[in-house]
Design an enzyme around this catalytic site. Sequence first.
Site, PDB file in Angstrom:
ATOM      1  N   GLU A 278      -0.384  45.067  40.215  1.00 48.55           N
ATOM      2  CA  GLU A 278      -1.079  43.722  39.749  1.00 48.55           C
ATOM      3  C   GLU A 278      -0.626  42.464  40.557  1.00 48.55           C
ATOM      4  OE1 GLU A 278      -0.810  43.300  35.459  1.00 48.55           O
ATOM      5  OE2 GLU A 278      -1.655  45.368  35.169  1.00 48.55           O
TER       6      GLU A 278
ATOM      7  N   ASP B  39      -0.689  33.592  29.144  1.00 49.07           N
ATOM      8  CA  ASP B  39       0.488  34.028  29.644  1.00 49.07           C
ATOM      9  C   ASP B  39       1.589  33.168  29.248  1.00 49.07           C
ATOM     10  OD1 ASP B  39      -0.246  35.910  31.659  1.00 49.07           O
ATOM     11  OD2 ASP B  39      -1.151  34.259  32.932  1.00 49.07           O
TER      12      ASP B  39
ATOM     13  N   TYR C  41      -5.666  48.718  29.703  1.00 47.10           N
ATOM     14  CA  TYR C  41      -4.378  48.059  29.751  1.00 47.10           C
ATOM     15  C   TYR C  41      -4.274  47.824  28.049  1.00 47.10           C
ATOM     16  CZ  TYR C  41      -0.738  44.420  30.922  1.00 47.10           C
ATOM     17  OH  TYR C  41       0.303  43.727  31.127  1.00 47.10           O
TER      18      TYR C  41
END
Length: 281
Positions: A56, A67, A182
């Site tokens: 990724e 994040d 994911y």
Amino acid sequence: MAGRAADSGRIARRFDALRAAGRGGLVTFVTAGDPDPETSRALLKALPAAGADLIEIGMPFTDPMADGPAIQASSLRALKAGMTLTRTLALVRDFRADDGETPIILMGYYNPIDTYGVDRFLSDAKAAGVDGLIVVDLPPEEDEELCLPALAAGINFIRLATPTTDDRRLPAVLANTSGFLYYVSIAGITGTRSASEVDLQSAVERLRRHTDLPLAIGFGIKTAAQAAAVAAIADAAVVGSAFVSRIAENLDSEDRARPGLVDGVLQLVSDLATGVRGAKK
């Protein structure tokens, strides 16, 4: 089963190969251009030999809201070093000159893609050798914006599921997901804590009732033992913050790469890959 759509080829082949080998995979995340384009290029090219099964690549963005501090800092370093979406795609093209098989997934946010232009971006990404996209701020209700055009272009659109994605929500999440699912193992931002093995086992069992897509688990994996535990129950372990933090540890006071930075990150990749490869299904 939900979750089948257009496939670029490399992702499916890689998970088929992992399944045939009887093991889970290691998915590595690095931010494009961190800490500088040349170091980033050298690191990216060396990841497969160190043990990365899928890669990724983070698309640097000024406001990476999902994040944690480590990846936020990596994005800002890359932007400061002059990284753009155009240069990110060039990085993928450069990687593809030497490696035609390792799957590449671009991960990030919709704003830079929208600014670039969706049609132009998908055309350029496909030509560069991008296999999949993870765009964390586009929910299924916005699939017409990017997801459906990506699938039509032959690029996988990989969706996230979380502990709060219940059985009523999963069908919408899976409807146009392809490549793999994911699973974000904790609620919160990247690089903070990790989930228990009992919780992960329960989550995998629930998700497999809804889809036969490969399942990759990420968020909070920092050690070979943690990666092995995930690879034993899922199809892949995703590691990002640990690598980004290792990069940060090898920078000088002006965020320039110290000698040995690439080797230090690759050693961590190798350690985690050894853990994944030793996991018992």
